[in-house]
Design a protein around this motif. Sequence first.
Motif, PDB file in Angstrom:
ATOM      1  N   LEU A  71       0.831  -1.207   0.000  1.00  4.91           N
ATOM      2  CA  LEU A  71       0.000   0.000   0.000  1.00  4.91           C
ATOM      3  C   LEU A  71       0.862   1.253   0.000  1.00  4.91           C
ATOM      4  N   TRP A  72       1.935   1.256   0.801  1.00  5.69           N
ATOM      5  CA  TRP A  72       2.817   2.430   0.836  1.00  5.69           C
ATOM      6  C   TRP A  72       3.508   2.633  -0.507  1.00  5.69           C
ATOM      7  N   ALA A  73       3.992   1.548  -1.093  1.00  4.70           N
ATOM      8  CA  ALA A  73       4.683   1.656  -2.377  1.00  4.70           C
ATOM      9  C   ALA A  73       3.743   2.157  -3.470  1.00  4.70           C
ATOM     10  N   ALA A  74       2.505   1.686  -3.468  1.00  8.05           N
ATOM     11  CA  ALA A  74       1.539   2.126  -4.477  1.00  8.05           C
ATOM     12  C   ALA A  74       1.226   3.613  -4.339  1.00  8.05           C
ATOM     13  N   ALA A  75       1.229   4.114  -3.112  1.00  9.97           N
ATOM     14  CA  ALA A  75       0.894   5.525  -2.888  1.00  9.97           C
ATOM     15  C   ALA A  75       2.063   6.457  -3.114  1.00  9.97           C
ATOM     16  N   HIS A  76       3.314   5.970  -2.970  1.00  8.55           N
ATOM     17  CA  HIS A  76       4.473   6.858  -2.999  1.00  8.55           C
ATOM     18  C   HIS A  76       5.423   6.607  -4.157  1.00  8.55           C
ATOM     19  N   ALA A  77       5.217   5.553  -4.921  1.00  9.27           N
ATOM     20  CA  ALA A  77       6.012   5.279  -6.114  1.00  9.27           C
ATOM     21  C   ALA A  77       7.511   5.428  -5.888  1.00  9.27           C
ATOM     22  N   PRO A  78       8.106   4.624  -5.007  1.00 10.23           N
ATOM     23  CA  PRO A  78       9.560   4.687  -4.814  1.00 10.23           C
ATOM     24  C   PRO A  78      10.287   4.271  -6.086  1.00 10.23           C
TER      25      PRO A  78
END
Length: 269
Positions: A71-78
């Motif tokens: 969920l964090w990766a999907a929201a912040h696009a690292p």
Amino acid sequence: MRQSRIASYGASLLLAAACALAGPSTAEPAPSTVATGYVALGDSYSAGVGAGSYLNSGAKCLRSSRAYPALWAAAHAPSSFGFTACNGARTSDVLASQLGPLGPRTGLVSITVGGSDAGFGRVMATCVLPGRTACLSAIAGALSSVDGTLAGNLDRLYGAIRSKAPAAHVVVLGYPHFYHLNGTCSGGLQDIERSALNDAVDRLNDVIAERAAVHGFTFADARTAFTGHEICSSSPWLRSVDWLDLTESYHPTAPGQALGYLPLLMGAI
């Protein structure tokens, strides 16, 4: 003419000296060295066991698209996302098989680990069966592991993480209490066993937080995030025992990942 050449030469020397002094300290870092990648390590609580929507990649690890790292990766696009957390992983498993994506460009690392080292899965499998004595004995055995070998195991793992990802901000997330005492549950364990399990989680979190601090990592306390949402609360974010699928028992649901662990990670960054 000779004085003009001397003056010009002196000006050149001053300019060169100024550039030499200013260069390394004021120059912008090369884009290739910026640490913006994210790597999610750990056990079932980071993999997302209990949240459903499991990914095909690494199917045996039960990694979920609803887990807080995804969920964090999907929201912040690292710039890169390494999701290696795996169901049942101990510190030795993380050390042996999960650290591959770490590197100089890793800017964020998250991890939950330690519960499997202590054997909490076996504890819960024992405690759901009738017999208070067996449950309390299993808890005592888990605490023996927590007080004995866990600190050293965490030190070895945390040291390896820092060595492989020297620029990373490392967030170590803890475990929530399993039970809301004097809650809505009408059967199953009694509050004596439930309280003993919560106390064991406290001891586990204390060791994890202590070792994280020694290594300069940030500890994020899931007990706070899940307060009022334990099993036997009116709005639980943890699965109770499921006799049809014991693997998912005592793990965060999709809301537990999205409303509990995800904000916990975001607040620690």
